[in-house]
Design an enzyme around this catalytic site. Structure first.
Site, PDB file in Angstrom:
ATOM      1  CD  GLU A   1     -75.519 -10.013 -34.974  1.00 20.18           C
ATOM      2  OE1 GLU A   1     -76.008 -11.095 -35.334  1.00 20.18           O
ATOM      3  OE2 GLU A   1     -75.338  -9.056 -35.760  1.00 20.18           O
ATOM      4  CB  VAL A   2     -69.059  -9.180 -29.817  1.00 23.42           C
ATOM      5  CG1 VAL A   2     -67.538  -9.175 -29.852  1.00 23.42           C
ATOM      6  CG2 VAL A   2     -69.561  -8.070 -28.900  1.00 23.42           C
TER       7      VAL A   2
END
Length: 516
Positions: free
Chosen positions: A461-462
């Protein structure tokens, strides 16, 4: 524009497949038609004694069949016909009166491997990007252009089923050990060795294949042994799929039928089973996932974002389970310098050991050579100070889940990092915007939430904040993809994405249980 180009020299026609305007070669209807014409021309040419096939793409031989044509199938009969068309083309190659040698570099998957299996001889490069396999099971179908027939006959039922039923791809070195590839060479001499093999086969068509030894003779070489192999394979498939995925069982049936009743009947059964699977709901959903994943890999994360900044050095603060996992995975996948930092040298030493274990695992599983292992381990270093951080392009903190601690790490890093460096927090619960409040340059602060264990879990997840610059996002996304991760850009909201959907996901599972 021409798809195939060839040049004849000393009796060998060197043919290059290079689909115009496409990033990779796939076997489409147009490619099939052009290949038939080319084979007819080469057969008539008395000056051609043998043929060598190459790809004009940088890191791709043939990536498989054209999925776009596959999704346009309207009926079981159409699907069966597509399979029979592929089988007929590869039968033409297998029965060609002059030896055909495949020179493989890059991805040789699905229909690409089936093409290579129909050739007289296969030469592959030892480059890591040369991946060989039959991944059709992952799309809910089976290898249907002869793959379920030719591969077991080449390397034995056990090894073939191991590859087909799992949809696995192997590096060329493993393919060579299994017998799928006849020669393994450096990329620089692929063309030279392949043409030499073609010339040699033109003079003496027969060549010895490696045997499977005593165990191969007992299990692969007789009907009773194969019966045991098929029984165990079926049991393993059912234990893994619970009968919910029909493709592995269909592939097992195609292999068994072909080895029991002969090649012709095996191909017929292969096409029938492909027809049944191709329009199934399971296959259609898996193909949707394939297309969605492919599109995700092209997504820069932010519309109009500039290209990612190049990351040549990574710094990691926190050498615990997550920090060491990020360090080891980065070394293995990206091959760049990684500097670990922790509060004391004892923790750093443990972190370096854990990171090296990830590299050691690659050596144990023969994914890298001893030379590559030595080179990769040398990229790892550590300290209880911020020494070396002044050259880092990206720093990832993986310290305790406490806001004050993370903010303190951010302030300390900004004292020593270059002005262009990106600071990323590996957090699963703390809002990135709160962490960035301690920053002098919040546009270069972002979240990168890895999952445990880092070396095995594919998702990343960014998490940008409202102040994060577009290039910071593209840099984090680009780096995540270098690590082989499936990267999703998510809002800086409680739980981000995975933890946010966890409660309704489990709640829905409970509803399903209640309703039977």
């Amino acid at each position: 524009m021409a798809i195939f180009h060839h040049e004849v020299k000393d009796g060998v026609a060197a043919v290059t497949l290079d689909t115009p305007g496409a990033a990779v070669n796939v076997i489409s209807r147009v490619v099939k038609d052009d290949l038939y014409e080319l084979l007819a021309e080469l057969e008539r040419d008395t000056g051609v004694k043998a043929v060598a096939f190459f790809s004009g793409k940088p890191d791709n031989f043939i990536a498989g069949a054209d999925i776009e044509e596959f999704v346009q199938l309207k009926s079981t009969a159409d699907a069966e016909q597509l399979s029979r068309d592929g089988q007929a083309l590869l039968d033409r190659i297998a029965s060609f009166p002059k030896p055909i040698v495949a020179g493989i570099h890059g991805a040789c998957l699905g229909g690409g491997l089936e093409f290579a299996l129909a050739c007289s001889y296969r030469v592959a490069t030892d480059h890591p990007k040369t991946q060989i396999g039959l991944p059709e099971i992952q799309l809910g179908i089976l290898p249907a252009a002869g793959g379920c027939q030719r591969l077991p006959r080449l390397i034995g039922a056990r090894a073939a089923l191991d590859m087909i039923l799992a949809g696995k791809s192997e590096r060329a070195a493993k393919a060579f050990r299994l017998g799928m590839v006849d020669e393994l060479v450096p990329p620089a001499i692929l063309q030279e060795i392949t043409i030499a093999a073609a010339r040699r086969l033109a003079q003496s068509p027969s060549h010895r294949r490696r045997s499977g030894g005593v165990l191969g003779l007992l299990l692969d070489g007789n009907p009773l042994g194969r019966l045991l192999v098929f029984r165990l394979a079926r049991r393993q498939v059912l234990s893994q799929t619970k009968g919910n995925y029909p493709a592995p069982l269909a592939a097992l049936d195609a292999v068994r039928h072909g080895l029991s009743h002969g090649m012709k009947e095996g191909l017929k059964r292969e096409a029938q089973l492909f027809g049944q699977l191709a329009l199934s709901d399971v296959s259609r959903k898996l193909v949707q996932i394939f297309f969605a994943t492919r599109e995700l890999k092209k997504d820069p994360g932010v519309a109009g974002a500039p290209p990612p900044a190049e990351v040549t050095r990574l710094a990691v603060v926190g050498s615990g389970f997550m920090g060491s996992g990020i360090a080891g995975t980065t070394v293995v996948q990206a091959g760049i310098d990684v500097r670990l930092k922790d509060a004391d040298l004892g923790r750093v030493a443990k972190g370096l050991t854990a990171a090296r274990d990830i590299v050691n695992d690659r050596l144990t599983r023969r994914r890298i050579t001893k030379f590559e292992h030595t080179r990769l381990v040398a990229f790892l270093s550590g300290s209880d100070r911020y020494t070396g951080f002044g050259r880092a392009d990206l720093v990832i903190e993986a310290v305790f889940e406490e806001l004050a601690v993370k903010q303190q790490v951010l302030r300390e890093c900004e004292e020593v990092l270059p002005p262009s460096s990106v600071f990323a927090s590996n957090t699963s619960t703390i809002p990135i915007a709160r962490i960035a409040e301690a920053s002098r340059r919040p546009e270069q602060v972002i979240g990168m939430h890895f999952f445990s264990p880092v070396a095995r879990m594919p998702l990343l997840e960014v998490i940008p904040t409202a102040a994060t610059a577009p290039q910071t996002v593209s840099t984090a996304v680009g780096f995540g993809r270098r690590l082989g991760k499936t990267v999703i850009v998510v809002k800086d909201a409680p739980g981000f994405w995975v933890n946010r959907i966890l409660a309704p996901y489990m709640n829905e599972a409970a509803h399903l249980l209640v309703t039977g």
